[in-house]
Design a protein around this motif. Structure first.
Motif, PDB file in Angstrom:
ATOM      1  N   TYR A  92       0.851  -1.184   0.000  1.00 64.72           N
ATOM      2  CA  TYR A  92       0.000   0.000   0.000  1.00 64.72           C
ATOM      3  C   TYR A  92       0.883   1.229   0.000  1.00 64.72           C
ATOM      4  CZ  TYR A  92      -3.730   3.285   1.010  1.00 64.72           C
ATOM      5  OH  TYR A  92      -4.624   4.331   0.933  1.00 64.72           O
ATOM      6  N   SER A  93       0.563   2.169  -0.854  1.00 68.26           N
ATOM      7  CA  SER A  93       1.339   3.389  -0.973  1.00 68.26           C
ATOM      8  C   SER A  93       0.431   4.592  -0.788  1.00 68.26           C
ATOM      9  CB  SER A  93       2.015   3.454  -2.346  1.00 68.26           C
ATOM     10  OG  SER A  93       2.658   4.689  -2.512  1.00 68.26           O
ATOM     11  N   MET A  94       0.967   5.607  -0.106  1.00 68.23           N
ATOM     12  CA  MET A  94       0.205   6.828   0.129  1.00 68.23           C
ATOM     13  C   MET A  94       0.518   7.911  -0.886  1.00 68.23           C
ATOM     14  SD  MET A  94      -1.747   6.345   2.744  1.00 68.23           S
ATOM     15  CE  MET A  94      -2.168   8.012   3.215  1.00 68.23           C
ATOM     16  N   SER A  95       1.668   7.769  -1.604  1.00 65.69           N
ATOM     17  CA  SER A  95       2.095   8.861  -2.479  1.00 65.69           C
ATOM     18  C   SER A  95       2.782   8.331  -3.716  1.00 65.69           C
ATOM     19  CB  SER A  95       3.049   9.793  -1.715  1.00 65.69           C
ATOM     20  OG  SER A  95       3.640  10.717  -2.588  1.00 65.69           O
ATOM     21  N   SER A  96       2.628   9.055  -4.812  1.00 67.52           N
ATOM     22  CA  SER A  96       3.303   8.682  -6.045  1.00 67.52           C
ATOM     23  C   SER A  96       4.806   8.906  -5.949  1.00 67.52           C
ATOM     24  CB  SER A  96       2.757   9.491  -7.213  1.00 67.52           C
ATOM     25  OG  SER A  96       2.946  10.867  -6.978  1.00 67.52           O
ATOM     26  N   ALA A  97       5.257   9.616  -4.912  1.00 68.46           N
ATOM     27  CA  ALA A  97       6.687   9.858  -4.743  1.00 68.46           C
ATOM     28  C   ALA A  97       7.441   8.578  -4.434  1.00 68.46           C
ATOM     29  CB  ALA A  97       6.925  10.872  -3.622  1.00 68.46           C
ATOM     30  N   ASP A  98       6.713   7.541  -4.015  1.00 71.09           N
ATOM     31  CA  ASP A  98       7.367   6.268  -3.727  1.00 71.09           C
ATOM     32  C   ASP A  98       8.033   5.692  -4.963  1.00 71.09           C
ATOM     33  OD1 ASP A  98       6.572   6.447  -1.152  1.00 71.09           O
ATOM     34  OD2 ASP A  98       4.865   5.092  -1.349  1.00 71.09           O
ATOM     35  N   ASP A  99       7.442   5.924  -6.107  1.00 68.71           N
ATOM     36  CA  ASP A  99       7.987   5.399  -7.362  1.00 68.71           C
ATOM     37  C   ASP A  99       7.453   6.232  -8.518  1.00 68.71           C
ATOM     38  OD1 ASP A  99       9.067   3.997  -9.412  1.00 68.71           O
ATOM     39  OD2 ASP A  99       8.201   2.064  -8.894  1.00 68.71           O
ATOM     40  N   PRO A 100       8.076   7.376  -8.802  1.00 69.47           N
ATOM     41  CA  PRO A 100       7.562   8.281  -9.835  1.00 69.47           C
ATOM     42  C   PRO A 100       7.450   7.628 -11.205  1.00 69.47           C
ATOM     43  CG  PRO A 100       9.282   9.333  -8.511  1.00 69.47           C
ATOM     44  CD  PRO A 100       9.284   7.880  -8.147  1.00 69.47           C
ATOM     45  N   THR A 101       8.257   6.604 -11.479  1.00 70.12           N
ATOM     46  CA  THR A 101       8.223   5.980 -12.802  1.00 70.12           C
ATOM     47  C   THR A 101       6.938   5.211 -13.035  1.00 70.12           C
ATOM     48  OG1 THR A 101       9.305   3.963 -12.017  1.00 70.12           O
ATOM     49  CG2 THR A 101      10.728   5.742 -12.753  1.00 70.12           C
ATOM     50  N   GLN A 102       6.209   4.916 -11.968  1.00 70.86           N
ATOM     51  CA  GLN A 102       4.976   4.151 -12.113  1.00 70.86           C
ATOM     52  C   GLN A 102       3.736   5.051 -12.182  1.00 70.86           C
ATOM     53  OE1 GLN A 102       4.833   0.987 -12.649  1.00 70.86           O
ATOM     54  NE2 GLN A 102       6.974   0.489 -12.283  1.00 70.86           N
ATOM     55  N   GLY A 103       3.942   6.350 -12.252  1.00 73.62           N
ATOM     56  CA  GLY A 103       2.796   7.247 -12.278  1.00 73.62           C
ATOM     57  C   GLY A 103       2.184   7.362 -10.892  1.00 73.62           C
ATOM     58  N   SER A 104       0.903   7.561 -10.814  1.00 76.79           N
ATOM     59  CA  SER A 104       0.224   7.669  -9.531  1.00 76.79           C
ATOM     60  C   SER A 104       0.204   6.312  -8.837  1.00 76.79           C
ATOM     61  CB  SER A 104      -1.221   8.153  -9.730  1.00 76.79           C
ATOM     62  OG  SER A 104      -1.891   8.200  -8.493  1.00 76.79           O
ATOM     63  N   THR A 105       0.829   6.246  -7.643  1.00 76.27           N
ATOM     64  CA  THR A 105       0.937   4.972  -6.932  1.00 76.27           C
ATOM     65  C   THR A 105       0.122   4.953  -5.650  1.00 76.27           C
ATOM     66  OG1 THR A 105       2.899   5.731  -5.744  1.00 76.27           O
ATOM     67  CG2 THR A 105       3.257   4.595  -7.841  1.00 76.27           C
ATOM     68  N   SER A 106      -0.758   5.910  -5.489  1.00 84.98           N
ATOM     69  CA  SER A 106      -1.567   5.949  -4.284  1.00 84.98           C
ATOM     70  C   SER A 106      -2.541   4.776  -4.279  1.00 84.98           C
ATOM     71  CB  SER A 106      -2.340   7.270  -4.199  1.00 84.98           C
ATOM     72  OG  SER A 106      -3.152   7.281  -3.042  1.00 84.98           O
ATOM     73  N   GLY A 107      -2.575   4.060  -3.157  1.00 85.93           N
ATOM     74  CA  GLY A 107      -3.490   2.929  -3.030  1.00 85.93           C
ATOM     75  C   GLY A 107      -2.756   1.608  -3.020  1.00 85.93           C
ATOM     76  N   THR A 108      -3.472   0.538  -3.335  1.00 83.64           N
ATOM     77  CA  THR A 108      -2.917  -0.810  -3.279  1.00 83.64           C
ATOM     78  C   THR A 108      -2.244  -1.180  -4.594  1.00 83.64           C
ATOM     79  OG1 THR A 108      -4.630  -1.496  -1.712  1.00 83.64           O
ATOM     80  CG2 THR A 108      -3.451  -3.246  -2.898  1.00 83.64           C
ATOM     81  N   GLY A 109      -1.086  -1.789  -4.474  1.00 81.13           N
ATOM     82  CA  GLY A 109      -0.350  -2.239  -5.647  1.00 81.13           C
ATOM     83  C   GLY A 109       0.284  -3.587  -5.378  1.00 81.13           C
TER      84      GLY A 109
END
Length: 206
Positions: A92-109
């Motif tokens: 689970y990610s709260m921010s797209s800053a976790d992995d900018p290459t994946q685009g918006s990463t907010s939520g479950t991945g």
């Protein structure tokens, strides 16, 4: 009064024996100094190799630790024939800053680490947001996987696991591997990462 004259004039120079002795002493000094320099060079190379191996091991361990720390479920798939393994995690990610290459990463991945024992041993990582199943490659992964490092291998010493990834209870991940260290003994890395909030594995990640 009688006079005595020296048999050797001031301009006669060194004798052949003196030149041979001087050359021999010079050669001994050069060999000694060369040996010290070669030894120092080997020691420096060994230190660089050990540092690089330890750095790579820490990089792999940090990648897995950071991913598993945000996981709500994990699982391990092993190919008994090739020895390849894949560690899967629902994260689970709260921010797209976790992995900018994946685009918006907010939520479950979904995130996976793939160990390929061939070609010197390599570990790759892949993240998918929004959540979607990550298939285990049948050999070398495609470009959607990011190489963390190579020169790694499963530990095979007695009393140690012969696999890189293990999740025996679903509440933790055991990570064990060796990193090639030049001509010296491999650098052994071993750590356990605990999962904060474990739930049952389910689709779409598993």
């Amino acid at each position: 009064m009688s006079r005595h004259f020296s048999d050797q004039s001031p301009d006669s120079g060194f004798t052949l024996i003196e030149l041979l002795v001087a050359a021999a002493l010079t050669l001994i000094v050069l060999i000694t100094v060369g040996g010290f320099l070669a030894s120092a060079s080997r020691a420096e190379k060994g230190t660089r190799a050990a540092t690089a191996a330890a750095t790579l091991g820490q990089l792999v361990a940090r990648s897995v630790s950071q991913g598993v720390a945000n996981a709500t479920a994990v699982g391990v798939v092993t190919n008994a024939t090739t020895g390849a393994q894949m560690l899967q995690a629902r994260v689970y990610s709260m921010s797209s800053a976790d992995d900018p290459t994946q685009g918006s990463t907010s939520g479950t991945g979904c995130q996976a680490w793939y160990y390929l024992p061939t070609n010197g041993g390599a570990i790759y990582v892949k993240r998918v947001f929004p959540a979607a199943a990550i298939a285990m490659p049948s050999g070398a992964p495609d470009s959607s996987w990011q190489l963390i490092g190579n020169g790694l291998g499963a530990t095979v010493a007695a009393a140690q696991s012969s696999t890189v990834f293990a999740s025996p209870s679903g509440t933790r991940v055991d990570l064990k591997f060796d990193v090639v260290n030049g001509s010296q003994q491999p650098v052994h890395m071993e750590t356990t990462i605990h999962i904060p909030n474990t739930t049952t594995v389910s689709s779409p990640c598993f």
